[in-house]
Design an enzyme around this catalytic site. Structure first.
Site, PDB file in Angstrom:
ATOM      1  N   LYS A  51       0.823  -1.209   0.000  1.00 26.17           N
ATOM      2  CA  LYS A  51       0.000   0.000   0.000  1.00 26.17           C
ATOM      3  C   LYS A  51       0.860   1.263   0.000  1.00 26.17           C
ATOM      4  CE  LYS A  51      -3.003  -3.202   0.440  1.00 26.17           C
ATOM      5  NZ  LYS A  51      -2.573  -4.587   0.142  1.00 26.17           N
ATOM      6  N   GLY A 114      10.636 -20.211  17.109  1.00 28.16           N
ATOM      7  CA  GLY A 114       9.872 -20.969  18.088  1.00 28.16           C
ATOM      8  C   GLY A 114       9.438 -22.317  17.537  1.00 28.16           C
ATOM      9  N   ILE A 186      -2.592 -10.269  -5.071  1.00 27.85           N
ATOM     10  CA  ILE A 186      -1.202  -9.811  -5.119  1.00 27.85           C
ATOM     11  C   ILE A 186      -0.836  -9.400  -6.540  1.00 27.85           C
ATOM     12  CG2 ILE A 186       1.202 -10.507  -4.821  1.00 27.85           C
ATOM     13  CD1 ILE A 186       0.260 -12.361  -2.564  1.00 27.85           C
ATOM     14  N   VAL A 239       0.880 -21.340 -17.791  1.00 32.21           N
ATOM     15  CA  VAL A 239       2.297 -21.115 -18.079  1.00 32.21           C
ATOM     16  C   VAL A 239       3.040 -22.449 -18.158  1.00 32.21           C
ATOM     17  CG1 VAL A 239       4.435 -20.071 -17.235  1.00 32.21           C
ATOM     18  CG2 VAL A 239       2.270 -18.835 -17.026  1.00 32.21           C
ATOM     19  N   HIS A 444     -22.816  15.588   1.800  1.00 31.69           N
ATOM     20  CA  HIS A 444     -22.703  15.904   0.371  1.00 31.69           C
ATOM     21  C   HIS A 444     -21.713  17.053   0.187  1.00 31.69           C
ATOM     22  CE1 HIS A 444     -23.835  16.651  -3.799  1.00 31.69           C
ATOM     23  NE2 HIS A 444     -23.883  17.948  -3.487  1.00 31.69           N
TER      24      HIS A 444
END
Length: 457
Positions: A51, A114, A186, A239, A444
């Site tokens: 973004k 972890g 994506i 592809v 508005h």
């Protein structure tokens, strides 16, 4: 470290760190384990970087076309290193904010990998220097996210072939041409960035439409919009291979039974993501899985009592806000605070131009559930704010129950769609009718006036 914790969270993305904060708020002594940087994929390699680059690209495009608004400017240029610097500063600022929240809540943050090493709820943390220590816990929450999924395409390891991880950190001159394999969220968001920067974009999508998981009309309208801006889009295209050439990369693909080729300076593989579970469990300690995803019940508890999993690692909806909602529900279940098992209402947003957002049921989904439903659609061409800002033609479509007029869902393709969709999420959650939505007075001129019109039958 020999402390005993009420909850140990593995993974500090939005799902993980928000769950840790909620647990601390409920009085849990909480540990949060992260192998990389706080914020996970979303903050460091996903939502926020994407973004941020989209905003930079929109600024560039706005300056290029400022004469439409009576503003004269010199020809702008793009400095990708400066764009990346802005992205890095944005990420750092947000990381600092998250770290402050965790410190204030007294969440113990452990840097390292972890692993669940016993079904007795023991987590072993391997620190960056190779040392290890164990965290004993009453509950474990797995929030390890996902990683790009790369199909076995010959040539996918060539220089210039990237996943979104690499493309979002690219700081060279804008590409002359970019091939994107995959027309999901994506793929189309990255296409929008590079189109705005002047790159010739080609998209190859194996499914019949772009963003195929959403309402068909959204994908069809987006395809038309992108083609109008110069994109070359092929759906139903499989592809076969990638090969290096003197000027870039050649792609061979199958479309309508015929072998075709195209070429580009660089290639983005955006064919989805897979749950990240590498090294997460010692032998004999793994909960039930299916095709790599961790299976959970309605409260996100796995087949091992006390171990929960949320977000992308469960293979469910791959959205940061979905992971956060799941994490909150899981923690509240651990604390005995939540008994209801109502499904979560998750808005889906695509940050293209125009923006796309969807929540609740589509008309086809409603009919598939034997709900007698109708839809009401309005165009953005009569909306004052859309016209004065020269927005592209868009729409809002509301799905409602025919007899009661109860709102079931909404699909938006217009400016500020990702902000306005929340109004429909609230309406569905609160059981509002079309008349209820239409009775709200909105300012508005504003984009939100389209909501009033869309709800007015």
């Amino acid at each position: 470290m020999n402390e005993h914790f009420d909850l140990t969270v593995i993974g500090a993305g939005p799902g993980g760190y928000e769950a840790a904060l909620e647990a601390a708020r409920l009085g849990f002594h909480t540990a949060l384990v992260e192998k990389d940087a706080i914020g996970g994929t979303c903050l460091n390699r996903g939502c926020i970087p994407t973004k941020t680059l989209i905003h930079s690209a929109e600024c560039y495009e706005g300056i290029k076309h400022s004469a439409r608004f009576g503003i004269q400017s010199q020809e702008p240029s793009v400095d990708m290193k400066a764009v990346q610097q802005h992205k890095a500063e944005t990420i750092a600022s947000l990381q600092t904010g998250i770290a402050t929240r965790l410190k204030t809540a007294k969440v113990t943050v452990c840097q390292g990998i972890g692993s669940v090493v016993s079904d007795g709820l023991l987590v072993r943390v391997t620190a960056p220097d190779g040392t290890a220590f164990d965290l004993e816990s009453d509950h474990i929450l797995l929030a390890t996210g996902s990683t790009p999924s790369i199909p076995p395409i010959p040539g996918s390891d060539l220089p210039g072939v990237m996943t979104s991880d690499e493309l979002l950190s690219y700081d060279g001159a804008p590409f002359d041409s970019l091939l994107i394999i995959g027309g999901g969220v994506i793929g189309v968001e990255c296409a929008g960035i590079w189109q705005a920067l002047g790159t010739k974009v080609t998209i190859l999508e194996a499914l019949p439409s772009l963003i195929a998981s959403l309402d068909r009309e959204l994908g069809q309208s987006l395809k038309l919009s992108m083609k109008k801006k110069g994109a070359d889009i092929h759906t139903g295209a499989s592809v076969r291979s990638l090969a290096a050439t003197e000027n870039g990369i050649r792609c061979t693909y199958l479309e309508k039974g015929k072998e075709q080729t195209c070429a580009a300076q660089a290639v983005l593989i955006a064919t989805g993501r897979r749950p990240y579970t590498e090294g997460l469990f010692s032998e004999g300690c793994a909960p039930a899985t299916e095709r790599g995803r961790i299976l959970v019940n309605e409260f996100y508890e796995t087949s091992i009592p006390g171990i929960y999993a949320i977000g992308d690692v469960t293979g469910q909806i791959s959205l940061a806000h979905a992971a956060t909602a799941q994490g909150l529900r899981a923690v509240r279940h651990m604390a005995g605070r939540e008994s209801a098992s109502a499904p979560l209402l998750i808005p889906s947003c695509v940050y293209t131009s125009p923006e796309i957002a969807s929540v609740g049921l589509t008309l086809d989904e409603a009919k598939a559930r034997s709900i007698v439903a109708k839809s009401h659609k309005i165009l953005s061409s009569a909306n004052g704010k859309s016209v004065l800002t020269l927005q592209e033609r868009g729409f809002i479509k509301v799905v409602y129950e025919e007899d009661s007029h109860l709102i079931l869902g909404a699909q938006l393709l217009c400016a500020r769609a990702t902000d306005m969709v929340s109004e429909f999420a609230v309406a569905i959650r609160q059981g509002l009718t079309m008349e209820d939505m239409a009775d709200v007075i909105r300012p508005h001129p504003s984009f939100s006036e389209m909501i009033t019109e869309a709800a007015r039958l």
